[in-house]
Scaffold this active site. Structure first.
Site, PDB file in Angstrom:
ATOM      1  N   CYS A  94      53.686  70.867  64.500  1.00 51.91           N
ATOM      2  CA  CYS A  94      52.840  70.381  63.387  1.00 51.91           C
ATOM      3  C   CYS A  94      51.839  71.444  62.940  1.00 51.91           C
ATOM      4  CB  CYS A  94      52.054  69.140  63.793  1.00 51.91           C
ATOM      5  SG  CYS A  94      53.042  67.812  64.479  1.00 51.91           S
ATOM      6  N   HIS A 114      48.369  63.348  63.461  1.00 51.95           N
ATOM      7  CA  HIS A 114      49.737  63.110  62.986  1.00 51.95           C
ATOM      8  C   HIS A 114      50.299  61.940  63.783  1.00 51.95           C
ATOM      9  CE1 HIS A 114      53.680  63.432  61.517  1.00 51.95           C
ATOM     10  NE2 HIS A 114      54.211  64.103  62.514  1.00 51.95           N
ATOM     11  N   HIS A 116      53.272  58.992  64.487  1.00 52.08           N
ATOM     12  CA  HIS A 116      54.660  58.550  64.339  1.00 52.08           C
ATOM     13  C   HIS A 116      54.759  57.032  64.511  1.00 52.08           C
ATOM     14  CE1 HIS A 116      57.376  62.347  64.976  1.00 52.08           C
ATOM     15  NE2 HIS A 116      56.374  62.603  64.159  1.00 52.08           N
ATOM     16  N   GLU A 140      39.174  44.475  53.659  1.00 52.31           N
ATOM     17  CA  GLU A 140      37.861  44.873  54.174  1.00 52.31           C
ATOM     18  C   GLU A 140      37.936  46.258  54.820  1.00 52.31           C
ATOM     19  OE1 GLU A 140      34.990  43.621  53.837  1.00 52.31           O
ATOM     20  OE2 GLU A 140      33.791  44.614  55.391  1.00 52.31           O
ATOM     21  N   HIS A 190      59.303  58.987  58.700  1.00 46.81           N
ATOM     22  CA  HIS A 190      58.795  59.910  59.716  1.00 46.81           C
ATOM     23  C   HIS A 190      57.432  59.448  60.251  1.00 46.81           C
ATOM     24  CE1 HIS A 190      57.995  64.485  60.641  1.00 46.81           C
ATOM     25  NE2 HIS A 190      57.209  63.714  61.364  1.00 46.81           N
TER      26      HIS A 190
END
Ligand code: ZN
Length: 372
Positions: A94, A114, A116, A140, A190
């Site tokens: 990443c 990140h 998943h 909210e 993804h």
């Protein structure tokens, strides 16, 4: 909450825990939430003085990463400042994506998560070009996002997945520039990249966003607030560039037009600009195709011939591609100018935004096209 000690220590701006230790703690926490399982997902945190960024390694199960596994990198992620002994571990896949967020997010990022998580993947399939909370009503939880009220629509752009994580970098950068108010970008089939000014703020935003994704999905399945059928992704996982267009029912010129050229200055999400479909664009006479090739390739030649275009403006929309001409070209784009014949604009590299005024059935349409 697993074994995380986050419950015992609320996030604070003055964080006296070393960043590598904090990364390990958060990875264990995110693993327990299902955000970082099966060796997917991750987190990066910038040093408090933003002089470097920290990332976890690839190939180590997220809940087992220890501080000595964590890399310290230059802010562009190009140089390793410190980390595990050379050759033993690689940085997270990443890393190029984290670098794009640090460099291009309009909301300054001090940490990037990140995820998943299942709800992020499902959310990426429920909408074609951008996730919207509005079909399901107000939440909210939207107040967790910087500057949002609980009546605001939460919009998250969606980019298409690629076989390798690092190949997402260009599309992610384009989404960051086209959505200056975004705090996250979904990747089709993804997961999601989410950021905030500090790791604590990024975590809060990520929790609210996972809640809203799950809420929209559950309300849809329960039939309480179904997402309109036309919203669903028509081309899931299409490995090609995307073009998005927004409609403004007003003429845009002068300083506002210049702001759109510098897309980071535009604040599209706060306005009423409407994302329009490719079908609507076709009806306005703005046809588009995605192709792989060069300026003189067969695909482009055939396209010009069948549409009767004599001229094509071939563009490399990047500082690298334009070189010394880049500043002058950007300056020229800030002034309104006219093209008296229909033409092809072929973008061979990078991404950009075009502001076009079209007369159609006596109405003036201002359209902003962003190329992903
Ligand atoms: Zn991923």
């Amino acid at each position: 909450m697993g074994t995380s000690n986050l419950c015992a220590s609320a996030p604070s701006m003055a964080d006296d825990v070393p960043v590598p230790d904090r990364i390990c703690e958060l990875l264990r926490h995110f693993y327990s939430l299902g955000w970082c399982t099966a060796s997917g997902g991750g987190i990066s945190i910038a040093a408090p003085d933003r002089s470097s960024i920290f990332v976890a390694p690839s190939g180590v199960q997220k809940e087992r990463v220890s501080p000595e596994h964590v890399f310290s990198l230059s802010t562009d992620c190009a140089t390793v400042l410190s980390g595990p002994p050379s050759g033993t571990l690689r940085q997270s896949e990443c890393t190029p994506l984290f670098a794009q967020v640090y460099a291009h997010a309009a909301l300054p990022a001090g940490a990037v998560i990140h995820s998943h998580a299942l709800e992020t993947m499902v959310a990426s399939r429920m909408f074609d070009q951008e996730f919207r909370s509005s079909p399901s009503g107000a939440f909210e939880m939207a107040k967790a996002f910087p500057g949002y009220a609980n009546s605001d629509d939460v919009i998250v752009p969606i980019i298409e997945n690629t076989p390798r994580e690092d190949a997402l970098a260009n599309a992610l950068r384009a989404a960051l520039l086209a959505y200056p108010c975004a705090v996250a970008v979904l990747v089709r089939n993804h997961g999601c990249y989410i950021w905030g000014e500090t790791w604590g703020k990024a975590k809060t935003i990520a929790e609210a966003l996972h809640y809203i994704f799950a809420a929209v999905e559950r309300l849809h399945v329960a039939g309480i607030a179904p997402v309109p059928a036309g919203s669903f992704a028509k081309t899931p996982c299409a490995p090609r560039a995307r073009m998005r267009a927004w409609f403004m029912d007003r003429k845009v010129d002068g300083e506002e037009a210049a702001a759109y050229v510098d897309i980071r200055a535009a604040n599209r999400c706060a306005e009423d600009d409407r994302l329009i479909s490719h079908g609507e664009l076709d009806n306005l006479g703005v046809k588009h195709i995605s192709f792989t090739g060069t300026e003189d390739c067969e695909v482009l030649a055939k396209w010009k011939k069948t549409r009767g275009y004599n001229y094509s403006d071939v563009i490399t929309c990047s500082r690298e591609g334009l070189g010394e001409k880049y500043p002058a070209m950007i300056e020229a784009f800030k002034k309104e100018h006219f093209h008296d014949a229909a033409e092809v604009r072929a973008v061979l590299e990078g991404s950009g935004t075009f502001l076009s005024s079209l007369f159609f059935r006596k109405f003036l349409y201002c359209i902003v096209c962003s190329l992903f």
